[in-house]
Design a protein around this motif. Structure first.
Motif: not given
Length: 195
Positions: A127-151
């Motif tokens: 899910a974290e890797r997919r978040f990175r793809v979405v962040a590159q192409k669209f808009v993604a919440d950086k704090k949500a990505m950080q949470y996924m890493n910590r999860l």
């Protein structure tokens, strides 16, 4: 109302803002992965003790909120709070302080509970890797990505703690078995040791 709508039969679905996208869209892939993660956490929760079950339930609710933010990233009410990541960090620290964690390479499957947690952790990484793809192409919440890493870190530590508990239970079982065998042994059959 029927559960099936047939709206997705043409391979499209809608985001929260009503935008129609292909089901192969990276945002849909991310949403599906988070949903899969939530399901795997549910599998792990079945074997968890009360404290871990409560934490996993909170994480599941947090992931559902996160999905709303992925589907509608421009809505302020779905912005992710840093406090959620801090809560995870507190749980990680508390868990790590409660047992001597092995720092070597771990072969997964020490017990069923840890195996389920490790599967959830692997999905969290995806899910974290997919978040990175979405962040590159669209808009993604950086704090949500950080949470996924910590999860994924939290799930890893929780799995190692489950292994630790299971090993202690196994060791205690062996110890009790040895004690029972000794108590059953007739006194006369014990080997006499002469000095």
């Amino acid at each position: 109302m029927k559960i099936y709508t047939k709206n997705g039969d043409n391979g499209r679905t809608s985001l929260l803002n009503g935008q129609s996208v292909l089901k192969t869209d990276d945002r849909i892939e991310l949403l599906g992965t988070i949903d899969e993660l939530n399901s795997q956490i549910g599998m792990a929760k079945v074997l968890a003790d009360d404290e871990l079950r409560e934490r996993l339930t909170h994480i599941q609710k947090t992931l559902m909120f996160m999905m709303s933010g992925v589907a509608a990233p421009m809505k302020r009410e779905y912005r992710f709070e840093e406090s959620e990541t801090q809560k995870l960090e507190g749980w990680i620290d508390a868990t790590e302080d409660s047992f001597p964690r092995v720092k070597d390479f771990v072969l997964y499957g020490g017990c069923e509970e840890s195996a389920r947690l490790d599967v959830a952790r692997a999905v969290a990484r995806r899910a974290e890797r997919r978040f990175r793809v979405v962040a590159q192409k669209f808009v993604a919440d950086k704090k949500a990505m950080q949470y996924m890493n910590r999860l994924s870190d939290f799930l890893y530590v929780a799995a190692r703690y489950a292994d630790y508990k299971a090993e202690n239970i196994r060791s205690e079982g062996v110890r009790q078995e040895v004690i029972r065998d000794i108590l059953k042994e007739p006194h006369g059959s014990r080997r006499r040791i002469d000095n």
